[in-house]
Design an enzyme around this catalytic site. Structure first.
Site, PDB file in Angstrom:
ATOM      1  N   GLY A  30      -4.108   4.633  -6.723  1.00  0.00           N
ATOM      2  CA  GLY A  30      -3.868   3.281  -7.219  1.00  0.00           C
ATOM      3  C   GLY A  30      -4.485   2.252  -6.308  1.00  0.00           C
ATOM      4  O   GLY A  30      -5.009   2.570  -5.242  1.00  0.00           O
ATOM      5  N   ASP A 156       6.903 -10.657  -9.416  1.00  0.00           N
ATOM      6  CA  ASP A 156       5.584 -10.169  -9.842  1.00  0.00           C
ATOM      7  C   ASP A 156       5.751  -9.018 -10.830  1.00  0.00           C
ATOM      8  O   ASP A 156       5.106  -7.976 -10.714  1.00  0.00           O
ATOM      9  CB  ASP A 156       4.757  -9.716  -8.637  1.00  0.00           C
ATOM     10  CG  ASP A 156       3.259  -9.653  -8.963  1.00  0.00           C
ATOM     11  OD1 ASP A 156       2.849 -10.202 -10.004  1.00  0.00           O
ATOM     12  OD2 ASP A 156       2.507  -9.054  -8.175  1.00  0.00           O
TER      13      ASP A 156
END
Length: 320
Positions: A30, A156
């Site tokens: 990632g 977020d």
């Protein structure tokens, strides 16, 4: 007489002896703004399997980027205090061979944002109503824990910060580097963070966050939560492609262009379900959750606890 070794001291000794391989020796699983996430395979102990860790570290070209380093440290400090089945587990905060900090976490199989992209590329259509409900319920439980127990605003929330364990057995929130403290009333704790600003991803931010001055409450997370449901149906980010391109250069824009961009973001309407997506009655409940979670009036949005109650009292049928 030798000093008694407590479990805590034993763990510290183990971590002090742990060596993290250089990035090229690990599998990248990632990435984010200025950081990459790698898989660390750990050697068996006492003939027992030890699960791999996910290692978040600064990308080499960003080594001197102080804000990202600070965000990683903040994330570690927050994550080590969180214990919940729907929040990614903290493992360690270490120094790499290059002297830079590394955050070790529980590894999950995949990221929801990547799965959405793959499904879109394969033209497979929306995720099933039952599967979306599973994700939405797990995320609601994580938010209820954050908002009501540890008094934190995630700030977020988006599909790329939802990790998937197994075949959607468990969904877990990650990336706590920009969290803000809350009061028991669900508002920003200005005593603890008098100059705080909501720094989440603009495309997933609530209207009151894009406005000035920002109004920071738990309802900002709820708005972003609703957009995750939208993403799993529409299979794309909650903004137009052109606006996404503009936002990608957000930090490099001149003041006038930036002001125009924020005006456009504030004026955007709630994302509509694409006309080419045919949804059956199985999705009716999820669409109601989406619409109430993204209500323009934040006071009309449900709380995370309300969402949990709704899912507990509603049986969503349909295929995964």
């Amino acid at each position: 007489m030798s000093e008694f070794c407590t479990p805590q001291k034993h763990n510290q000794q183990l971590l002090s002896n742990l060596r993290i391989p250089p990035s090229p020796c690990m599998k990248k699983i990632g990435y984010g703004t200025g950081v990459a996430v790698y898989e660390l395979q750990r050697s068996p102990a006492f003939n027992q399997f030890r699960s791999p860790w996910a290692i978040k570290k600064l990308i080499k070209r960003k080594n001197e980027n102080g804000p990202i380093q600070t965000r990683l440290k903040n994330e570690a400090e927050v994550l080590r205090k969180l214990v919940h089945p729907n929040i990614v587990g903290f493992r360690a905060f270490l120094q790499g061979a290059d002297g830079k900090s590394l955050l070790a976490m529980e590894e999950c199989n995949s990221c929801l944002g990547d799965l959405i992209e793959d499904r879109n590329d394969n033209e497979a259509g929306p995720f099933g109503a039952k599967l979306i409900s599973k994700v939405a319920s797990d995320v609601a439980h994580a938010l209820a824990y954050l908002h009501n127990t540890v008094l934190l605003l995630h700030c977020d929330l988006k599909s790329y910060n939802v990790l998937i364990q197994g075949q959607f057995q468990t969904c877990k929130l990650c990336d706590f580097g920009v969290c803000l403290p809350l009061t028991k009333d669900g508002e920003l704790d200005k005593e603890s963070a008098p100059c705080a600003e909501y720094e989440g991803t603009k495309a997933w931010s609530a209207p009151e966050i894009l406005d000035y001055p920002q109004v920071i409450t738990t309802k900002a997370d709820i708005y972003s939560y609703g957009l995750i449901i939208w993403e799993m149906i529409a299979l794309c980010p909650p903004i137009s492609a052109d606006l996404a391109t503009d936002i990608s250069s957000y930090s490099n824009l001149d003041p006038d262009t930036l002001a125009d961009l924020l005006d456009e973001m504030r004026a955007r309407e709630r994302p509509a379900i694409p006309s080419n997506v045919n949804l059956g009655t199985d999705y009716s409940f999820l669409l109601e959750i989406y619409y109430c979670s993204t209500h323009e009036n934040r006071n009309e949005r449900p709380s995370a606890s309300d969402l949990i109650s709704l899912f507990q009292n509603t049986d969503v049928a349909g295929k995964q």
